[in-house]
Design a protein around this motif. Structure first.
Motif, PDB file in Angstrom:
ATOM      1  N   VAL A  79      15.037 -14.637 -57.643  1.00 17.50           N
ATOM      2  CA  VAL A  79      15.470 -15.665 -56.691  1.00 17.50           C
ATOM      3  C   VAL A  79      14.579 -16.895 -56.784  1.00 17.50           C
ATOM      4  O   VAL A  79      15.068 -18.039 -56.793  1.00 17.50           O
ATOM      5  CB  VAL A  79      15.473 -15.090 -55.259  1.00 17.50           C
ATOM      6  N   ASP A  80      13.261 -16.682 -56.858  1.00 15.44           N
ATOM      7  CA  ASP A  80      12.328 -17.810 -56.959  1.00 15.44           C
ATOM      8  C   ASP A  80      12.565 -18.611 -58.234  1.00 15.44           C
ATOM      9  O   ASP A  80      12.406 -19.844 -58.255  1.00 15.44           O
ATOM     10  CB  ASP A  80      10.885 -17.298 -56.919  1.00 15.44           C
ATOM     11  N   TRP A  81      12.924 -17.922 -59.317  1.00 23.30           N
ATOM     12  CA  TRP A  81      13.167 -18.592 -60.590  1.00 23.30           C
ATOM     13  C   TRP A  81      14.460 -19.403 -60.551  1.00 23.30           C
ATOM     14  O   TRP A  81      14.545 -20.494 -61.116  1.00 23.30           O
ATOM     15  CB  TRP A  81      13.221 -17.546 -61.695  1.00 23.30           C
TER      16      TRP A  81
ATOM     17  N   ASP B 299       3.504  -2.752 -56.470  1.00 18.80           N
ATOM     18  CA  ASP B 299       3.899  -4.059 -55.956  1.00 18.80           C
ATOM     19  C   ASP B 299       5.123  -3.896 -55.059  1.00 18.80           C
ATOM     20  O   ASP B 299       6.052  -3.148 -55.375  1.00 18.80           O
ATOM     21  CB  ASP B 299       4.218  -5.001 -57.118  1.00 18.80           C
ATOM     22  N   ASN B 300       5.135  -4.599 -53.942  1.00 16.57           N
ATOM     23  CA  ASN B 300       6.175  -4.380 -52.940  1.00 16.57           C
ATOM     24  C   ASN B 300       7.578  -4.681 -53.447  1.00 16.57           C
ATOM     25  O   ASN B 300       8.551  -4.114 -52.955  1.00 16.57           O
ATOM     26  CB  ASN B 300       5.893  -5.224 -51.694  1.00 16.57           C
ATOM     27  N   GLY B 301       7.704  -5.552 -54.447  1.00 16.69           N
ATOM     28  CA  GLY B 301       9.022  -5.913 -54.949  1.00 16.69           C
ATOM     29  C   GLY B 301       9.562  -4.992 -56.015  1.00 16.69           C
ATOM     30  O   GLY B 301      10.657  -5.224 -56.533  1.00 16.69           O
ATOM     31  N   HIS B 302       8.818  -3.936 -56.359  1.00 19.25           N
ATOM     32  CA  HIS B 302       9.236  -3.039 -57.445  1.00 19.25           C
ATOM     33  C   HIS B 302       9.555  -1.629 -56.966  1.00 19.25           C
ATOM     34  O   HIS B 302       9.735  -0.732 -57.792  1.00 19.25           O
ATOM     35  CB  HIS B 302       8.138  -2.988 -58.511  1.00 19.25           C
ATOM     36  N   ILE B 303       9.659  -1.403 -55.681  1.00 14.79           N
ATOM     37  CA  ILE B 303       9.921  -0.063 -55.164  1.00 14.79           C
ATOM     38  C   ILE B 303      11.416   0.201 -55.109  1.00 14.79           C
ATOM     39  O   ILE B 303      12.175  -0.576 -54.533  1.00 14.79           O
ATOM     40  CB  ILE B 303       9.315   0.120 -53.761  1.00 14.79           C
ATOM     41  N   VAL B 304      11.841   1.309 -55.707  1.00 18.78           N
ATOM     42  CA  VAL B 304      13.233   1.759 -55.621  1.00 18.78           C
ATOM     43  C   VAL B 304      13.363   2.879 -54.584  1.00 18.78           C
ATOM     44  O   VAL B 304      14.270   2.866 -53.752  1.00 18.78           O
ATOM     45  CB  VAL B 304      13.745   2.246 -56.990  1.00 18.78           C
TER      46      VAL B 304
ATOM     47  N   TYR C 219      17.187  -3.497 -60.101  1.00 17.38           N
ATOM     48  CA  TYR C 219      17.171  -4.677 -60.961  1.00 17.38           C
ATOM     49  C   TYR C 219      16.128  -4.415 -62.035  1.00 17.38           C
ATOM     50  O   TYR C 219      14.934  -4.376 -61.765  1.00 17.38           O
ATOM     51  CB  TYR C 219      16.826  -5.928 -60.151  1.00 17.38           C
ATOM     52  N   GLY C 220      16.574  -4.194 -63.271  1.00 15.61           N
ATOM     53  CA  GLY C 220      15.685  -3.757 -64.331  1.00 15.61           C
ATOM     54  C   GLY C 220      15.776  -2.255 -64.521  1.00 15.61           C
ATOM     55  O   GLY C 220      16.562  -1.566 -63.863  1.00 15.61           O
TER      56      GLY C 220
ATOM     57  N   ILE D  70       7.549   8.615 -57.074  1.00 20.46           N
ATOM     58  CA  ILE D  70       7.900   7.245 -56.700  1.00 20.46           C
ATOM     59  C   ILE D  70       8.768   6.679 -57.808  1.00 20.46           C
ATOM     60  O   ILE D  70       8.461   6.847 -58.993  1.00 20.46           O
ATOM     61  CB  ILE D  70       6.644   6.368 -56.524  1.00 20.46           C
ATOM     62  N   LEU D  71       9.848   6.030 -57.449  1.00 21.05           N
ATOM     63  CA  LEU D  71      10.708   5.353 -58.412  1.00 21.05           C
ATOM     64  C   LEU D  71      10.430   3.855 -58.335  1.00 21.05           C
ATOM     65  O   LEU D  71      10.454   3.265 -57.257  1.00 21.05           O
ATOM     66  CB  LEU D  71      12.184   5.625 -58.116  1.00 21.05           C
ATOM     67  N   ILE D  72      10.145   3.257 -59.486  1.00 17.61           N
ATOM     68  CA  ILE D  72       9.863   1.826 -59.521  1.00 17.61           C
ATOM     69  C   ILE D  72      10.828   1.140 -60.482  1.00 17.61           C
ATOM     70  O   ILE D  72      11.365   1.765 -61.406  1.00 17.61           O
ATOM     71  CB  ILE D  72       8.403   1.541 -59.939  1.00 17.61           C
ATOM     72  N   GLN D  73      11.064  -0.143 -60.250  1.00 13.41           N
ATOM     73  CA  GLN D  73      11.926  -0.923 -61.125  1.00 13.41           C
ATOM     74  C   GLN D  73      11.086  -1.905 -61.921  1.00 13.41           C
ATOM     75  O   GLN D  73      10.064  -2.409 -61.442  1.00 13.41           O
ATOM     76  CB  GLN D  73      13.004  -1.642 -60.325  1.00 13.41           C
ATOM     77  N   SER D  74      11.535  -2.193 -63.145  1.00 12.68           N
ATOM     78  CA  SER D  74      10.723  -3.002 -64.051  1.00 12.68           C
ATOM     79  C   SER D  74      10.811  -4.493 -63.749  1.00 12.68           C
ATOM     80  O   SER D  74      10.031  -5.276 -64.297  1.00 12.68           O
ATOM     81  CB  SER D  74      11.153  -2.748 -65.506  1.00 12.68           C
ATOM     82  N   ARG D  75      11.769  -4.906 -62.903  1.00 18.20           N
ATOM     83  CA  ARG D  75      11.890  -6.314 -62.550  1.00 18.20           C
ATOM     84  C   ARG D  75      11.882  -6.469 -61.031  1.00 18.20           C
ATOM     85  O   ARG D  75      12.147  -5.518 -60.298  1.00 18.20           O
ATOM     86  CB  ARG D  75      13.178  -6.924 -63.140  1.00 18.20           C
ATOM     87  N   ASN D  76      11.603  -7.693 -60.580  1.00 20.94           N
ATOM     88  CA  ASN D  76      11.471  -7.995 -59.164  1.00 20.94           C
ATOM     89  C   ASN D  76      12.585  -8.961 -58.752  1.00 20.94           C
ATOM     90  O   ASN D  76      12.684 -10.068 -59.294  1.00 20.94           O
ATOM     91  CB  ASN D  76      10.082  -8.621 -58.910  1.00 20.94           C
ATOM     92  N   THR D  77      13.424  -8.539 -57.800  1.00 22.53           N
ATOM     93  CA  THR D  77      14.539  -9.374 -57.373  1.00 22.53           C
ATOM     94  C   THR D  77      14.064 -10.675 -56.748  1.00 22.53           C
ATOM     95  O   THR D  77      14.656 -11.747 -56.957  1.00 22.53           O
ATOM     96  CB  THR D  77      15.417  -8.613 -56.369  1.00 22.53           C
ATOM     97  N   SER D  78      12.985 -10.623 -55.971  1.00 22.05           N
ATOM     98  CA  SER D  78      12.457 -11.839 -55.348  1.00 22.05           C
ATOM     99  C   SER D  78      12.003 -12.845 -56.392  1.00 22.05           C
ATOM    100  O   SER D  78      12.173 -14.063 -56.218  1.00 22.05           O
ATOM    101  CB  SER D  78      11.293 -11.492 -54.421  1.00 22.05           C
TER     102      SER D  78
END
Length: 231
Positions: free
Chosen positions: A222-224, A169-174, A154-155, A211-219
């Motif tokens: 969802v919160d938004w 950040d735990n929500g940005h790990i691919v 996502y991102g 490490i592969l990271i994503q620029s957006r956080n799926t969680s």
């Protein structure tokens, strides 16, 4: 295998051209379109060397994963003696990154696998309590062998090199090299930082590898969205 990723980085789509006899394995539900010359076979991905009990274990885990989210671990095999083409796209908007494996292995978070080609072995790996606390899910996907794997996020996807330690950040790990180890820890700032900073839990990687990271956080998505949903 010829491929191109179009419409990056927001609405990426993978377009693959298969030569006669070539096969690409794709996550269930990812096909956008394909040539009529290609055939599709649905399989349970339990790993290449899995015996009867290994396949049964993979079957039950696949059911659990379907319930809790992430890959179904039922995959589609596209191939043809004449060759052809297939277009693949992930469920969420974001990037698609091709990764070449040459005898090494990488570990990917739930939902990251899109497709693979070549001599790639995919299997589920128990992540343990730390993976659950890091919101990475109970199971990872471990890819090893020689070939190409396509991952999505996502991102946009960025690749960083860890030499010693690196905090993500735990929500940005691919995904990450299997040579790396990680532990979960507080984002810092004491109790107030844990409760109010929005960075409650982070993952600290140790070792050498990518490490592969994503620029957006799926969680965060969802919160938004949650307050806008009807009761």
């Amino acid at each position: 295998m010829q491929h191109i990723v179009k419409y990056e980085p927001t609405f990426s789509m993978l377009q693959v051209s298969l030569a006669p006899g070539e096969t690409i394995i794709a996550e269930a539900g990812s096909m956008v379109a394909r040539s009529s010359s290609l055939t599709m076979e649905v399989k349970l991905n339990a790993g290449k060397n899995a015996g009867f009990f290994g396949k049964m274990k993979a079957f039950f885990i696949a059911i659990i994963r379907k319930i809790v989210g992430g890959e179904t671990f039922f995959v589609n095999h596209f191939s043809s003696p004449q060759g052809g083409w297939v277009w693949l796209a992930p469920s969420l908007s974001g990037g698609i990154k091709p990764i070449q494996l040459a005898g090494n292995s990488m570990i990917f978070s739930a939902g990251a696998f899109l497709a693979s080609s070549g001599d790639i072995d995919l299997k589920m790996r128990w992540g343990g309590l730390r993976a659950l606390l890091a919101k990475e899910g109970a199971f990872f996907v471990e890819a090893s062998g020689n070939g190409q794997i396509f991952v999505t996020s996502y991102g946009a996807i960025d690749e960083i090199q860890c030499n010693g330690s690196y905090i993500v950040d735990n929500g940005h790990i691919v995904g990450f090299d299997s040579s790396l180890d990680f532990k979960i820890r507080s984002g810092g700032g004491g109790l107030l930082g844990f409760m109010a900073s929005g960075e409650g839990i982070v993952c600290e990687f140790q070792g050498q590898g990518k490490i592969l990271i994503q620029s957006r956080n799926t969680s965060s998505l969802v919160d938004w969205l949650t307050p806008m949903l009807p009761p």
